[in-house]
Design a protein around this motif. Structure first.
Motif, PDB file in Angstrom:
ATOM      1  N   LYS A   1       2.444   1.954  -3.461  1.00 35.70           N
ATOM      2  CA  LYS A   1       1.349   2.429  -4.445  1.00 35.70           C
ATOM      3  C   LYS A   1       0.855   3.942  -4.150  1.00 35.70           C
ATOM      4  O   LYS A   1       1.020   4.726  -4.908  1.00 35.70           O
ATOM      5  CB  LYS A   1       0.243   1.571  -4.288  1.00 35.70           C
ATOM      6  CG  LYS A   1       0.462   0.112  -5.187  1.00 35.70           C
ATOM      7  CD  LYS A   1      -0.737  -0.786  -5.244  1.00 35.70           C
ATOM      8  CE  LYS A   1      -0.701  -2.005  -6.085  1.00 35.70           C
ATOM      9  NZ  LYS A   1      -1.749  -2.659  -6.145  1.00 35.70           N
TER      10      LYS A   1
ATOM     11  N   GLN B   1      -6.406  -2.284   0.938  1.00 31.17           N
ATOM     12  CA  GLN B   1      -5.672  -1.684  -0.383  1.00 31.17           C
ATOM     13  C   GLN B   1      -6.312  -0.666  -1.263  1.00 31.17           C
ATOM     14  O   GLN B   1      -6.159   0.328  -1.799  1.00 31.17           O
ATOM     15  CB  GLN B   1      -4.890  -2.879  -1.209  1.00 31.17           C
ATOM     16  CG  GLN B   1      -3.738  -2.385  -2.187  1.00 31.17           C
ATOM     17  CD  GLN B   1      -3.120  -3.384  -2.640  1.00 31.17           C
ATOM     18  OE1 GLN B   1      -2.356  -4.083  -1.938  1.00 31.17           O
ATOM     19  NE2 GLN B   1      -2.823  -3.650  -4.072  1.00 31.17           N
ATOM     20  N   SER B   2      -7.554  -1.347  -1.803  1.00 31.76           N
ATOM     21  CA  SER B   2      -8.263  -0.528  -2.668  1.00 31.76           C
ATOM     22  C   SER B   2      -8.939   0.783  -2.471  1.00 31.76           C
ATOM     23  O   SER B   2      -9.024   1.639  -2.786  1.00 31.76           O
ATOM     24  CB  SER B   2      -9.428  -1.641  -3.475  1.00 31.76           C
ATOM     25  OG  SER B   2     -10.150  -1.721  -2.372  1.00 31.76           O
TER      26      SER B   2
ATOM     27  N   ILE C   1      -5.855   3.451  -1.837  1.00 28.61           N
ATOM     28  CA  ILE C   1      -5.475   3.957  -3.265  1.00 28.61           C
ATOM     29  C   ILE C   1      -6.598   4.757  -3.818  1.00 28.61           C
ATOM     30  O   ILE C   1      -6.129   5.706  -4.159  1.00 28.61           O
ATOM     31  CB  ILE C   1      -5.242   2.740  -4.272  1.00 28.61           C
ATOM     32  CG1 ILE C   1      -3.887   1.938  -3.827  1.00 28.61           C
ATOM     33  CG2 ILE C   1      -4.770   3.187  -5.592  1.00 28.61           C
ATOM     34  CD1 ILE C   1      -2.756   2.704  -3.277  1.00 28.61           C
ATOM     35  N   SER C   2      -7.735   4.391  -3.607  1.00 25.25           N
ATOM     36  CA  SER C   2      -8.914   4.900  -4.195  1.00 25.25           C
ATOM     37  C   SER C   2      -9.001   6.566  -3.734  1.00 25.25           C
ATOM     38  O   SER C   2      -9.046   7.459  -4.334  1.00 25.25           O
ATOM     39  CB  SER C   2     -10.340   4.473  -3.952  1.00 25.25           C
ATOM     40  OG  SER C   2     -11.479   5.082  -4.599  1.00 25.25           O
TER      41      SER C   2
ATOM     42  N   GLN D   1      -6.047   8.803  -4.779  1.00 25.96           N
ATOM     43  CA  GLN D   1      -6.270   9.005  -5.958  1.00 25.96           C
ATOM     44  C   GLN D   1      -7.346  10.268  -6.261  1.00 25.96           C
ATOM     45  O   GLN D   1      -7.182  11.089  -7.082  1.00 25.96           O
ATOM     46  CB  GLN D   1      -6.714   7.717  -6.911  1.00 25.96           C
ATOM     47  CG  GLN D   1      -5.660   6.825  -7.374  1.00 25.96           C
ATOM     48  CD  GLN D   1      -6.341   5.496  -8.014  1.00 25.96           C
ATOM     49  OE1 GLN D   1      -7.649   5.189  -7.837  1.00 25.96           O
ATOM     50  NE2 GLN D   1      -5.711   4.900  -8.905  1.00 25.96           N
TER      51      GLN D   1
ATOM     52  N   ILE E   1       0.882  -1.277  -0.126  1.00 26.46           N
ATOM     53  CA  ILE E   1      -0.030  -0.072  -0.058  1.00 26.46           C
ATOM     54  C   ILE E   1       0.957   1.341   0.140  1.00 26.46           C
ATOM     55  O   ILE E   1       0.599   1.960  -0.701  1.00 26.46           O
ATOM     56  CB  ILE E   1      -0.928   0.008   1.378  1.00 26.46           C
ATOM     57  CG1 ILE E   1      -1.872  -1.234   1.246  1.00 26.46           C
ATOM     58  CG2 ILE E   1      -1.738   1.284   1.467  1.00 26.46           C
ATOM     59  CD1 ILE E   1      -2.785  -1.275   2.313  1.00 26.46           C
TER      60      ILE E   1
ATOM     61  N   LYS F   1     -11.035  -4.626   2.241  1.00 22.17           N
ATOM     62  CA  LYS F   1     -10.569  -4.044   0.979  1.00 22.17           C
ATOM     63  C   LYS F   1      -9.578  -2.703   1.339  1.00 22.17           C
ATOM     64  O   LYS F   1      -9.851  -1.688   0.892  1.00 22.17           O
ATOM     65  CB  LYS F   1     -11.768  -3.387   0.047  1.00 22.17           C
ATOM     66  CG  LYS F   1     -12.545  -4.527  -0.527  1.00 22.17           C
ATOM     67  CD  LYS F   1     -13.689  -4.234  -1.330  1.00 22.17           C
ATOM     68  CE  LYS F   1     -14.440  -5.230  -1.842  1.00 22.17           C
ATOM     69  NZ  LYS F   1     -15.514  -4.760  -2.703  1.00 22.17           N
TER      70      LYS F   1
END
Length: 323
Positions: free
Chosen positions: A31, A112-113, A116-117, A120, A28, A110
């Motif tokens: 990223k 990691q997602s 990142i989301s 972003q 994580i 979730k």
């Protein structure tokens, strides 16, 4: 003249699973760092580099916060109360620091997602410190709060201090940082008048003060004086960090301090009410550069106040004709 910043903490809850492995958090972090550095490069800003000491500083705050029901960039007391204190604890030689804190709720798997989301979507608009040219290093740390399994992500940003080459003294000419507040010594704008009387003339820095009695009031003791801090135009970097010295006293090249008696003895004014004096010579390596002569006001051998010279473009009006 360096200040440690503790400017920002963020509360952000997303559904994630609270059981974290080192392998997962490393992915994580990589990223997140890629997202940050990709945007920094697009904006012409140097990339951030992970520093293990900043990781350690971030971990101190993450572990502290999991014991509380609130988020903060500070602690209530102790040596780690501020980001400055935490950087000292881990022996990180940084002149600037910033603490960010994020919270994630434990509702599904979730992490990691979700992270990142979030970065972003929010990086450009709401996470300005991560894109600031003030910082060149970053650290990450995670902790899980036992009572509710919320996950905390602590991020510390830092800027490594530099040493401006060509210093004229290894110990700042013996000049000491102020040990007590000295701003209450003056009621008016005496120090502003002092810096405004400073200017560069050829290869010399000069002082032209037009009220001798006010000047002498600024320097009542023999250990009172001024020191010139020469800032070169080359220290200001376009789309990058300004390269100021990591010293707590000066930012550029420090010239030898000049104290009260020498100031008065070097007065070249022919009148009785003015002080015109040379207060420093520009070193050879700076002769062909544009320089800004800031000054350090010294009281009893200690650096009392740092004054920055501001140049304002001006021109004289032509006299109106009259009969």
């Amino acid at each position: 003249m360096k200040i440690i910043n503790t400017l920002l903490f963020l509360l952000f809850s997303l559904p994630i699973h609270a059981q974290l492995s080192k392998k997962e958090t490393n992915k994580i972090e990589q990223k997140i760092l890629h997202l940050i550095n990709d945007q920094r490069q697009k904006e012409g800003i140097p990339s951030l580099t992970v520093d293990t000491k900043l990781n350690a500083a971030a971990k101190i705050q993450a572990d502290y916060l999991v014991k509380l029901d609130t988020l903060s960039d500070k602690q209530k007391s102790g040596k780690n109360k501020s980001i400055e204190g935490r950087l000292k604890t881990v022996k990180a030689d940084y002149e600037l620091g910033n603490q960010l804190v994020f919270e994630f709720s434990p509702e599904n798997s979730k992490l990691q997602s979700a992270c990142i989301s979030y970065f972003q979507n929010e990086l450009q608009d709401n996470l300005n410190p991560l894109l600031s040219s003030d910082y060149n290093n970053i650290g990450f740390a995670w902790s899980t709060r036992k009572k509710d399994q919320f996950v905390l992500l602590s991020i510390v940003l830092g800027r490594v201090g530099i040493t401006v080459e060509g210093q004229l003294s290894k110990n700042s000419f013996g000049l000491r940082p102020i040990t007590k507040e000295c701003s209450n010594l003056f009621e008016g704008n005496e120090l502003i008048h002092l810096i405004n009387a400073t200017y560069v003339d050829g290869n010399e820095v000069k002082l032209k003060f037009n009220n001798r009695s006010n000047f002498e009031a600024l320097f009542p003791g023999p250990k009172d004086g001024i020191a010139v801090d020469l800032i070169s135009s080359e220290q200001f970097i376009c789309n990058g960090m300004n390269e100021f010295d990591k010293s707590k006293l000066y930012d550029g090249i420090l010239l030898k301090p000049i104290f009260r008696d020498e100031l008065l003895q070097s007065n070249t004014s022919k009148g009785d009410f003015r002080i015109h004096a040379n207060i420093g010579d520009i070193p050879e390596q700076l002769v062909d550069q544009a320089v800004l002569p800031n000054i350090i006001y010294i009281r009893n051998g200690e650096a009392c106040s740092y004054q920055i010279l501001h140049y304002i473009e001006a021109e004289n009006y032509k006299m109106m004709p009259f009969d």
